[in-house]
Design an enzyme around this catalytic site. Structure first.
Site, PDB file in Angstrom:
ATOM      1  N   GLY C  11       0.736  -1.249  -0.112  1.00 24.02           N
ATOM      2  CA  GLY C  11      -0.118   0.040   0.074  1.00 24.02           C
ATOM      3  C   GLY C  11       0.859   1.169   0.120  1.00 24.02           C
ATOM      4  O   GLY C  11       1.899   1.340   0.619  1.00 24.02           O
ATOM      5  N   ARG C  73       0.770  -5.289  -5.190  1.00 26.56           N
ATOM      6  CA  ARG C  73       0.793  -6.136  -4.211  1.00 26.56           C
ATOM      7  C   ARG C  73       1.358  -7.566  -4.850  1.00 26.56           C
ATOM      8  O   ARG C  73       1.311  -8.462  -3.955  1.00 26.56           O
ATOM      9  CB  ARG C  73      -0.616  -6.424  -3.398  1.00 26.56           C
ATOM     10  CG  ARG C  73      -1.063  -5.121  -2.786  1.00 26.56           C
ATOM     11  CD  ARG C  73      -2.284  -5.415  -1.878  1.00 26.56           C
ATOM     12  NE  ARG C  73      -2.753  -3.961  -1.355  1.00 26.56           N
ATOM     13  CZ  ARG C  73      -2.341  -3.574  -0.335  1.00 26.56           C
ATOM     14  NH1 ARG C  73      -1.411  -3.830   0.363  1.00 26.56           N
ATOM     15  NH2 ARG C  73      -2.912  -2.253   0.144  1.00 26.56           N
ATOM     16  N   ASP C 105       5.785  -5.620   6.166  1.00 28.83           N
ATOM     17  CA  ASP C 105       6.241  -6.934   6.614  1.00 28.83           C
ATOM     18  C   ASP C 105       6.510  -8.079   5.549  1.00 28.83           C
ATOM     19  O   ASP C 105       7.406  -8.752   5.476  1.00 28.83           O
ATOM     20  CB  ASP C 105       5.183  -7.340   7.657  1.00 28.83           C
ATOM     21  CG  ASP C 105       5.977  -8.643   8.568  1.00 28.83           C
ATOM     22  OD1 ASP C 105       7.006  -8.197   9.045  1.00 28.83           O
ATOM     23  OD2 ASP C 105       5.412  -9.608   8.834  1.00 28.83           O
ATOM     24  N   THR C 127       4.831   0.721   7.048  1.00 28.65           N
ATOM     25  CA  THR C 127       3.662   0.385   7.367  1.00 28.65           C
ATOM     26  C   THR C 127       2.953   1.490   8.019  1.00 28.65           C
ATOM     27  O   THR C 127       3.383   2.289   9.000  1.00 28.65           O
ATOM     28  CB  THR C 127       3.658  -0.931   8.390  1.00 28.65           C
ATOM     29  OG1 THR C 127       2.207  -0.618   9.180  1.00 28.65           O
ATOM     30  CG2 THR C 127       4.710  -1.014   9.254  1.00 28.65           C
ATOM     31  N   ASP C 129       0.316   1.493   9.650  1.00 32.67           N
ATOM     32  CA  ASP C 129      -0.142   1.083  10.688  1.00 32.67           C
ATOM     33  C   ASP C 129       0.739   1.141  12.147  1.00 32.67           C
ATOM     34  O   ASP C 129       0.336   0.981  13.077  1.00 32.67           O
ATOM     35  CB  ASP C 129      -0.812  -0.123  10.730  1.00 32.67           C
ATOM     36  CG  ASP C 129      -2.003  -0.338   9.752  1.00 32.67           C
ATOM     37  OD1 ASP C 129      -2.682   0.852   9.364  1.00 32.67           O
ATOM     38  OD2 ASP C 129      -2.469  -1.148   9.480  1.00 32.67           O
ATOM     39  N   ASP C 131       2.955  -0.866  12.971  1.00 32.15           N
ATOM     40  CA  ASP C 131       2.881  -2.266  13.537  1.00 32.15           C
ATOM     41  C   ASP C 131       4.119  -3.112  13.355  1.00 32.15           C
ATOM     42  O   ASP C 131       3.817  -4.254  13.473  1.00 32.15           O
ATOM     43  CB  ASP C 131       1.556  -2.827  13.340  1.00 32.15           C
ATOM     44  CG  ASP C 131       1.499  -3.168  11.950  1.00 32.15           C
ATOM     45  OD1 ASP C 131       2.273  -2.764  11.109  1.00 32.15           O
ATOM     46  OD2 ASP C 131       0.269  -3.874  11.637  1.00 32.15           O
ATOM     47  N   ARG C 173      -5.397  -2.528  10.798  1.00 37.44           N
ATOM     48  CA  ARG C 173      -6.062  -3.911  10.623  1.00 37.44           C
ATOM     49  C   ARG C 173      -5.534  -4.811  11.754  1.00 37.44           C
ATOM     50  O   ARG C 173      -6.558  -5.247  12.299  1.00 37.44           O
ATOM     51  CB  ARG C 173      -5.342  -4.272   9.221  1.00 37.44           C
ATOM     52  CG  ARG C 173      -6.376  -5.300   8.676  1.00 37.44           C
ATOM     53  CD  ARG C 173      -5.794  -5.685   7.208  1.00 37.44           C
ATOM     54  NE  ARG C 173      -5.913  -4.528   6.392  1.00 37.44           N
ATOM     55  CZ  ARG C 173      -6.772  -4.504   5.516  1.00 37.44           C
ATOM     56  NH1 ARG C 173      -7.563  -5.372   4.723  1.00 37.44           N
ATOM     57  NH2 ARG C 173      -6.902  -3.304   4.462  1.00 37.44           N
TER      58      ARG C 173
END
Lengths: 343, 343, 343, 343
Positions: C11, C73, C105, C127, C129, C131, C173
């Site tokens: 992404g 992706r 990741d 990322t 996020d 994470d 997520r």
């Protein structure tokens, strides 16, 4: 049909690229027009200095500040090469059938003279100060007002925390529209504009009365504002013992005077160039795009010697001869209306 | 002179607090007026539910979104208590001489009926969709356009990086002004508005042609837009096998349809409520302030049964009877003008 | 010395272009390195599809969202052509001595496998996020938090004006960092994250108690949050009689449930893709630039099989083998800390 | 348990209100603590001047700039009343068991002396310049960097359009962190910081080389930067014939010097106070909130004589005696790293 040269002249302004893009897309799509870009304003016209300008080049530029063509304060008649014959000869060489000049009052005046000298020219008005009588609004003004208002919002919290008077200087050489809008939006306690003198005594009275109500005074001043007793102010002897020439702007003159007369700690901020650059507001992009589309239509109609203008919600055409030289001041009534609710 | 009640009714809108502040400051300073605030729109009027409202209360509120009075979609005549006699009786009890109603077309229609029932009312028009014929612009619209345009700018970079088609849904139930402005400002490749149907085929053709030129399609759609074949669309069976009821908005219907017909990966974003809250743009604060000042003047003049309106650069007065019920659509010509330069 | 290929995978994320620019400027200036850009992630690596990448190309890109290289992706081993031999053969053909993979990741896991298959690879973690256990922060996260916080600020004024509960869904997520930061910054009354289940009863109790104190509840929920009784929720039969499949996200499931159980009008907003695009925050540009400079140094040192990571204020190196597969959850203690001051 | 007084001292900073709110919410919810707010920094402590401070008062303040307590540069020991006995006596009278001092290095030094004089004090470090060795980051710094970076972005488009060199002065009296971050984020062609002298010749060489590559030079300078030959610069005789005392800041000294030596038109902007006010970034609100929560925990533990600090991702405790007087400069290595990719 035809091939036209676009130029941007004078100070840069958010929305210039939207005009360029709007003109090119409208012209290519609806009128089979081709375009070149004159580099650095009238300089490019006089020396025949161009860049190519088509759909690919204008892709995505309306969200960028400045102008992809560059700009200058160069006038077409100011140098030996700046003769109508030279200009026409370069236009023939480049296959340019007409000129689209984007600029302020000076640019439009020069465009009018070029037009009278037989060169097909149309205009798009530009002034970040919004001081052209012929159009309700010019692009760039809205972006400048938003930036200036954000500055008022920011300064206010510092003023409140330190119990200081904050003086913010915004653009507006001859007309105080940016100060009027940003001051009103930001809830300023005093707005000072070139069109309407206020004495230092009056300003200090506003400042004191705000302070007396437990608040921190916020003064928004247009760069063109002068105190009635300005000559004295110019040579004001500061606390540092130096004679203080006018360097940084009226805010830097006002702040120590206010502090001296009221005893309230006062700080000046000169917003300066950050008002004119960067991502244009949506409003300015839309206005620029509409101006660009309209000027392409004017060219298609052969409506030379005119410029576009916003009137209410519609874009209209105005002859240079009517538009040039008419400054739009903040009307006294509107200033007094804003003044009524200071603080 | 006198004491007046202010109410805000209908959906919230950036600039409401600027209207309230402008009214109170103008009224207290120039006209010796006093004010109370009716709580939660017409509900407060019907039940006589008020808060005090003076210079101290409105301090600094013009930079805040929403309305300090609260709002509701409650109509004054919809409940048993909502009779002119009850309302007048509460007004007498509270010493309120007249009402200032700030709201949309429905609010103005109710204000007109109250006026015809003998209650002194004036109005300030409010619609974030900018779809009132009587005024060039309403406050809140400008803020919504800026937020929607920022969303277009943000989605574009994701679209380009992933070679996706992005569909952004913005507000506009009956008129597509927000979509028109944000789409034009953001350089959308298709703008879809309620006033002008476009077929799915046409939309997909635009999307494909953008993709063919190596770019990533950006579609801006107003929430009120419908496909000609919308009933079919509503019950469209998605890839997940579920029948898809209309939940999230037109963008969430369009995106899978575009993906299906063009084979281009397509993502929907529904901007929703973030368009109507938060810090108002400077433009909306100025417009709200001017509306507030003008409505205080109207009250001072006893000009009941009218509302304020922006015409060009000046704020004027329009009788409710002329203003109510006239929607301002995006003119076909203007839509076709924007459509000409899609992509 | 040498020539290296850069790819961005997964992404998109604000700051990717800053990494690319930082790598190229550092490499050209200090290490005499040359670069090519692989197009659309690992796809470009597998098919040898590149663009040139030098100082001129990366000029000014760090303030742009997305990635100039495109992304996908696509995994390097998922298609028949995706063999180490094919990849090495394309690298030889293009004169590429090593690969710089920027991604999440999954991208790092694939990079590690390529490295084990004898291809010189280094990595830059990405990322939105935030994470990844191996690094304190990843670029893009800060921009997403700022956008989400602005949304909270905006929704709050609407919630207050209408006495509504507002539910905002943000990204996250597997880990709720964005919700934690934006919820804390925006003063949310409930923050819901994937790591820590809360029952619908608990959520409604928070909502009610906020309402009881006269305020309008604001709930921030990460997209990956699920109710303990989520299966039931998924098939919740709405007021419209339809079975409601999970379409728009958890916020659109939660809002009607909260409204049903508390009787408080509740609205959902799904922020979606606008969190990941557009102008990166200064913080993300700085972090991206520093990661880019550091990865160029790693290449200069031949430190293959490692990725960069932020630890405190310094950028360090971590072997893929240590970094891959370790998610950084919000620690229970930190969640409980935030939870203690809800509302 | 207990009742504590909070004070904010020194220059205001985005995030101060988040600290106050975080402390009060944490204390009331988890530790049964009560709070009062000392007005205007140490002045309030010395004169026992307080406001009440509870959950209701701190509602919604974390998104506001400045400090609701007011601030001053008043030191506790500088006036006759500023004795430990007087302070303790006021504390007893007000029922205050301990003091939470939020401020910069000077504030922490004073807090340490108070602590040594037997007054229970804990601290929260604050410096917009981010120049405290004991903590990775201080709140306010992030907001300042975002504002400064937006200014760089805006000035760049004007610079490019006019082929000018733009010089932006940002905060940073002793350490150049804001200039480092904003300059790196904005892609400056030169960053000038107090820690590392650069000669006018070097600066002009950078400027010229940027111009030679067809670009417009952007210089970001921290206010504390001085030229090695600064005395000469201070008395530089401008084109206007006046001796030019240092009024507006280093940018206004540098710009005419650069213009004179390079012949490139150069403009200065002094960002000033707008860097420290207004809506704090989400990052600063989160950091402020966490500091506030942590300091409430410290008070609950009776951990007097210490201050909170950010180390990596966690908030830790540092004794005043270790923290005070240690400035965090930009390390030479990091400056050289940024310098390597200028332009």
């Amino acid at each position: 049909m035809g091939r036209f040269g676009i130029l941007t002249s004078g100070g840069d302004c958010p929305g210039l690229n939207a005009v360029i893009r709007g003109t090119v897309l409208q012209g290519e799509t609806l009128h089979d027009q081709e375009f070149v870009g004159y580099l650095r304003g009238y300089r490019g016209l006089v020396y025949g200095d161009v860049m190519s300008l088509d759909r690919g080049v204008v892709r995505g530029i309306s969200s960028q500040g400045g102008t992809i063509l560059g700009t200058s304060r160069f006038g077409p008649y100011t140098e030996p090469d700046g003769t109508p014959d030279n200009i026409k000869s370069h236009m023939r060489r480049l296959g340019v059938d007409g000129v689209i000049a984007i600029g302020g009052d000076g640019t439009m005046a020069a465009a009018n003279r070029l037009y009278e000298d037989g060169i097909p020219v149309v205009g798009v008005p530009k002034t970040i100060d919004n001081d052209l009588e012929a159009t309700d609004y010019t692009f760039g003004f809205n972006t400048a007002v938003e930036i200036a208002t954000e500055a008022v919002d920011r300064l206010r919290t510092t003023g409140n925390s330190h119990k200081r008077c904050m003086v913010l200087e915004v653009m507006g050489r001859h007309a105080g529209w940016i100060a009027m809008f940003a001051g009103t939006a930001g809830g300023a306690h005093a707005i000072l504009i070139p069109e309407h003198p206020e004495s230092l005594e009056q300003i200090c009275e506003w400042v004191r009365s705000v302070q007396d109500r437990g608040r921190s005074p916020m003064v928004v001043v247009a760069e063109g504002f002068t105190l009635p007793d300005m000559d004295e102010a110019h040579s004001h002897k500061g606390l540092d013992g130096f004679n203080r020439p006018r360097l940084g702007g009226i805010a830097e003159i006002l702040a120590p005077l206010i502090e001296e007369k009221t005893g309230i700690e006062t700080r000046a901020t000169v917003l300066g160039h950050i008002q004119r650059g960067g991502v244009p507001s949506a409003w300015d992009r839309v206005l620029g795009t509409r101006f660009g589309q309209a000027v392409s239509n004017m060219v298609a109609d052969g409506a030379w010697g005119q410029m576009v203008a916003l009137r209410g919600m519609s874009v209209e055409r105005v002859p240079f001869s009517e538009a040039v030289g008419h400054t739009k001041n903040v009307p006294l009534e509107q200033y007094l209306g804003a003044r009524a609710i200071f603080g």
